[in-house]
Design a protein around this motif. Structure first.
Motif, PDB file in Angstrom:
ATOM      1  N   LEU A 180       2.384  15.043  -3.296  1.00 39.76           N
ATOM      2  CA  LEU A 180       1.070  14.802  -3.878  1.00 39.76           C
ATOM      3  C   LEU A 180       0.909  15.501  -5.231  1.00 39.76           C
ATOM      4  O   LEU A 180       0.169  15.032  -6.092  1.00 39.76           O
ATOM      5  N   ASN A 181       1.621  16.591  -5.430  1.00 35.02           N
ATOM      6  CA  ASN A 181       1.495  17.364  -6.662  1.00 35.02           C
ATOM      7  C   ASN A 181       2.520  16.983  -7.724  1.00 35.02           C
ATOM      8  O   ASN A 181       2.588  17.631  -8.768  1.00 35.02           O
ATOM      9  N   GLU A 182       3.317  15.939  -7.472  1.00 26.72           N
ATOM     10  CA  GLU A 182       4.350  15.500  -8.421  1.00 26.72           C
ATOM     11  C   GLU A 182       4.213  14.006  -8.699  1.00 26.72           C
ATOM     12  O   GLU A 182       5.060  13.211  -8.265  1.00 26.72           O
ATOM     13  N   PRO A 183       3.199  13.571  -9.417  1.00 31.00           N
ATOM     14  CA  PRO A 183       3.007  12.137  -9.652  1.00 31.00           C
ATOM     15  C   PRO A 183       4.115  11.493 -10.489  1.00 31.00           C
ATOM     16  O   PRO A 183       4.288  10.277 -10.447  1.00 31.00           O
TER      17      PRO A 183
ATOM     18  N   LYS B 170       0.818  -1.211   0.000  1.00 31.93           N
ATOM     19  CA  LYS B 170       0.000   0.000   0.000  1.00 31.93           C
ATOM     20  C   LYS B 170       0.848   1.256   0.000  1.00 31.93           C
ATOM     21  O   LYS B 170       1.913   1.309   0.604  1.00 31.93           O
ATOM     22  N   ILE B 171       0.283   2.266  -0.641  1.00 28.77           N
ATOM     23  CA  ILE B 171       0.831   3.620  -0.580  1.00 28.77           C
ATOM     24  C   ILE B 171      -0.264   4.474   0.043  1.00 28.77           C
ATOM     25  O   ILE B 171      -1.407   4.472  -0.412  1.00 28.77           O
ATOM     26  N   GLN B 172       0.086   5.172   1.121  1.00 29.22           N
ATOM     27  CA  GLN B 172      -0.880   5.974   1.866  1.00 29.22           C
ATOM     28  C   GLN B 172      -0.873   7.415   1.348  1.00 29.22           C
ATOM     29  O   GLN B 172       0.190   8.026   1.231  1.00 29.22           O
ATOM     30  N   LEU B 173      -2.050   7.951   1.027  1.00 26.02           N
ATOM     31  CA  LEU B 173      -2.178   9.356   0.634  1.00 26.02           C
ATOM     32  C   LEU B 173      -2.628  10.168   1.844  1.00 26.02           C
ATOM     33  O   LEU B 173      -3.563   9.772   2.545  1.00 26.02           O
ATOM     34  N   LEU B 174      -1.956  11.287   2.057  1.00 19.67           N
ATOM     35  CA  LEU B 174      -2.262  12.158   3.191  1.00 19.67           C
ATOM     36  C   LEU B 174      -2.451  13.586   2.685  1.00 19.67           C
ATOM     37  O   LEU B 174      -1.716  14.030   1.798  1.00 19.67           O
ATOM     38  N   ARG B 175      -3.438  14.279   3.231  1.00 19.95           N
ATOM     39  CA  ARG B 175      -3.715  15.652   2.817  1.00 19.95           C
ATOM     40  C   ARG B 175      -3.797  16.540   4.054  1.00 19.95           C
ATOM     41  O   ARG B 175      -4.530  16.243   4.993  1.00 19.95           O
TER      42      ARG B 175
ATOM     43  N   TYR C 137       4.529   6.865   1.212  1.00 18.27           N
ATOM     44  CA  TYR C 137       3.497   7.853   1.512  1.00 18.27           C
ATOM     45  C   TYR C 137       3.508   8.913   0.420  1.00 18.27           C
ATOM     46  O   TYR C 137       4.547   9.199  -0.174  1.00 18.27           O
ATOM     47  N   VAL C 138       2.322   9.506   0.190  1.00 20.56           N
ATOM     48  CA  VAL C 138       2.176  10.645  -0.706  1.00 20.56           C
ATOM     49  C   VAL C 138       1.467  11.705   0.121  1.00 20.56           C
ATOM     50  O   VAL C 138       0.424  11.433   0.717  1.00 20.56           O
TER      51      VAL C 138
END
Length: 163
Positions: free
Chosen positions: A148-151, A108-113, A130-131
C-alpha cells in the motif's frame, strides 16, 4: 482504452492511494482518466455560486468552462448512468482508473488495510490483484499483492498488464 477499478470498504484509503498512483503514472507520461463512484450523492458547486443557483433553478445539463478546466453536470432523470456508459464518454487517455463500483464485473484491485478492512469486498470474480499494508498471503487465486505504501510497484504492474 484499458480500465481497472480499485475497490475497498469506505474509509480504507482508496482516494489517498489513487492520488499517489496517479502521480506515479503521470511521471511515466501517461494520460489518466478517473471515474469516482459516490453512492451517497455529492455537490461539486457551492451554494450561492451562479452554477449552483442555475442548476437548482432547473437546468438539466450545466457546463462550466474556464481557461484550465471544464466540467459537465447532468441531472439524471432516469437514474444513474452505467459504468459502461461513463467509460464510453472518455477519450484520448492511456488508462482509466475507477474508484468504486465494487459489485461490477470490471477488472478490480482490492485495497486492504490492517485492523480496518482486511477482507476483500464486492464482486471478487474479476479481482486481478491486491494492495495491502500487511502481509496478505496467500492471496486468493495466488494473485499478486502490492504494498500500500509503494504505488510505484502498482504503476509498473498496470503498465505491463494494460499498456
Amino acid at each position: 482504452m484499458p480500465y481497472v477499478s480499485f475497490s475497498a470498504k469506505s474509509g480504507t484509503g482508496k482516494t489517498t492511494y489513487l492520488e499517489k498512483l496517479v502521480a506515479c503514472l503521470k511521471e511515466k507520461g501517461l494520460r489518466i482518466a478517473l471515474i469516482k463512484h459516490d453512492a451517497h450523492g455529492f455537490e461539486i458547486d457551492q451554494p450561492g455560486k451562479d452554477s449552483y443557483r442555475l442548476r437548482k433553478a432547473g437546468v438539466d445539463t450545466m457546463i462550466l468552462s474556464g481557461p484550465e478546466q471544464t466540467v459537465q453536470i447532468q441531472t439524471h432523470a432516469t437514474g444513474e448512468p452505467s459504468l459502461k456508459q461513463l467509460l464510453s464518454e472518455i477519450h484520448d487517455v492511456d488508462l482509466i482508473l475507477i474508484e468504486g463500483y465494487k459489485f461490477g464485473s470490471q477488472p478490480k484491485i482490492q485495497l486492504l488495510r490492517k485492523d480496518y478492512n482486511e477482507t476483500p469486498v464486492g464482486n471478487l470474480e474479476n479481482t486481478i490483484a491486491y494492495v495491502a499494508n500487511f502481509p496478505y498471503a496467500p492471496a486468493p487465486g495466488n494473485l499478486p499483492v502490492f504494498d500500500l505504501n509503494e504505488p510505484t510497484e502498482m504503476a509498473e504492474y498496470l503498465i505491463s498488464r494494460f499498456i
